[in-house]
Write an enzyme that holds these catalytic residues in place. Sequence first.
Site, PDB file in Angstrom:
ATOM      1  N   TRP A 101    -105.236 110.655  -6.849  1.00  0.00           N
ATOM      2  CA  TRP A 101    -104.500 109.400  -7.057  1.00  0.00           C
ATOM      3  C   TRP A 101    -103.197 109.634  -7.807  1.00  0.00           C
ATOM      4  CZ3 TRP A 101    -105.204 105.700  -3.916  1.00  0.00           C
ATOM      5  CH2 TRP A 101    -106.459 105.438  -3.380  1.00  0.00           C
ATOM      6  N   ASP A 167    -102.072 104.728 -14.975  1.00  0.00           N
ATOM      7  CA  ASP A 167    -102.937 104.156 -13.939  1.00  0.00           C
ATOM      8  C   ASP A 167    -104.354 104.201 -14.500  1.00  0.00           C
ATOM      9  OD1 ASP A 167    -104.491 103.516 -11.776  1.00  0.00           O
ATOM     10  OD2 ASP A 167    -103.724 105.095 -10.454  1.00  0.00           O
ATOM     11  N   LYS A 191    -112.504  97.918  -9.159  1.00  0.00           N
ATOM     12  CA  LYS A 191    -113.431  98.889  -9.733  1.00  0.00           C
ATOM     13  C   LYS A 191    -114.153  98.320 -10.961  1.00  0.00           C
ATOM     14  CE  LYS A 191    -111.131 102.262  -7.205  1.00  0.00           C
ATOM     15  NZ  LYS A 191    -109.825 102.831  -6.947  1.00  0.00           N
TER      16      LYS A 191
HETATM   17  C1  LIG Z   1    -108.728 103.226  -6.336  1.00  0.00           C
HETATM   18  C2  LIG Z   1    -107.593 103.777  -7.073  1.00  0.00           C
HETATM   19  C3  LIG Z   1    -106.264 103.471  -6.715  1.00  0.00           C
HETATM   20  C4  LIG Z   1    -105.910 102.646  -5.497  1.00  0.00           C
HETATM   21  O1  LIG Z   1    -106.167 101.313  -5.727  1.00  0.00           O
HETATM   22  P1  LIG Z   1    -105.813 100.196  -4.631  1.00  0.00           P
HETATM   23  O2  LIG Z   1    -106.061  98.937  -5.408  1.00  0.00           O
HETATM   24  O3  LIG Z   1    -106.750 100.400  -3.483  1.00  0.00           O
HETATM   25  O4  LIG Z   1    -104.407 100.350  -4.228  1.00  0.00           O
HETATM   26  C5  LIG Z   1    -105.259 103.983  -7.493  1.00  0.00           C
HETATM   27  N1  LIG Z   1    -105.515 104.755  -8.564  1.00  0.00           N
HETATM   28  C6  LIG Z   1    -106.769 105.076  -8.927  1.00  0.00           C
HETATM   29  C7  LIG Z   1    -106.997 105.924 -10.136  1.00  0.00           C
HETATM   30  C8  LIG Z   1    -107.851 104.605  -8.190  1.00  0.00           C
HETATM   31  O5  LIG Z   1    -109.101 104.921  -8.559  1.00  0.00           O
END
Ligand SMILES: *Cc1c(COP(=O)(O)O)cnc(C)c1O
Length: 361
Positions: A101, A167, A191
């Site tokens: 990611w 992030d 999540k």
């Molecule tokens: C799942 C995830 C993403 C992507 O998220 P979306 O909402 O599907 O765009 C980005 N960064 C991390 C660390 C993730 O686990």
Amino acid sequence: MDVYNFSAGPSVLPNEVKQQITKDIISYQNSGMSILEISHRSSLYTDMLAKVQADLRDLMKISDEYAVLFLPGGATLQFTNLALNLATKFNHVAYLNSGHWAQKAIDAAKKVPGLQVDVIDSTNEYLPDINQNWSPQLDYVHLTTNNTIEGTTYHQIPELNEPLVADMSSNILAQPYDVNQFDLIYAGAQKNMGIAGLAIVIVKKERLKDMTNLSDVMNFWLEEKKNSEPNTPPVFSIYVAGLVFDWLKKQGGVAGIYQQNKAQAKMLYDYIDQSNLFGNQVKQAERSLTNIVFSTGNSELDKEFIAEAADEQLISLAGHRLVGGMRASLYNAMPTSGVEKLLSVMQKFEQNHKGDHYVRN
Ligand SMILES: *Cc1c(COP(=O)(O)O)cnc(C)c1O
């Protein structure tokens, strides 16, 4: 029989939350209208948004120096948005490349015209160190607190002179971080904060600048000014996030759930570490609490395990297709009974495969 959902995202929701949703789908707060129907101009919505915002501020101890934005497009759109909104002074940013990611965030930043993107890769088998000799005059340093696919985490964030952007998609609200250490934090909601369709951006107000060349939904300054509704907001996703925040407060907030998350992760890592059949190669200090990767080292045996676990109603235990093996995502809503069930299925599997041993890849 209870189904336990170990998916990395979209992920398990608390039962309480699902039950409340079934009621509000028919009539929200005695309005006679479904939560799916209410206007984002009505007080039903604006009151709800105010509460959801206040609850998140409370849970993460977010001061008034920060704006809390509710944005469409998931974490992925924020990869681009944050570069466009924050890299305005020096046109120079740096990224810690800690996994899949992080790489996606880097790829998005590299597409921004005129932006210089420094990338710090790992030099050994550990995560890249946050303490670096950073170039002078960076608009920000970007890191991914939890690497969802690799099962690694930055548990400690050192004090830096450079502004930090994180992030936190896969471990926001799972363990405590000090918001004041960051200029911007973002996360997709699906999540640990509910369902897809929503990203939350927590940003220092002093970093906001009216980006008149961007779409209204990409312009953080305007989103703040218009209270996250320059267009129709994802009302239902925000509503579900609010229910998840209510539930989390009842679990003792982030401090309370952190204790549970640590205990659950320990149960699993302890078993894996003494197992002859299952292994995890992540360094102790970097092991994720939310995404626990493991394998037998034999892809056929892994497949067999995943199928047997599914027969026992343990769902979505396959590792990401890039890394294979297994991954148990223990987000906040995973009950301890789910981890106990997983352990018993692993133990049974190991007993039935006495001749097999973990092979490190
Ligand atoms: C799942 C995830 C993403 C992507 O998220 P979306 O909402 O599907 O765009 C980005 N960064 C991390 C660390 C993730 O686990």
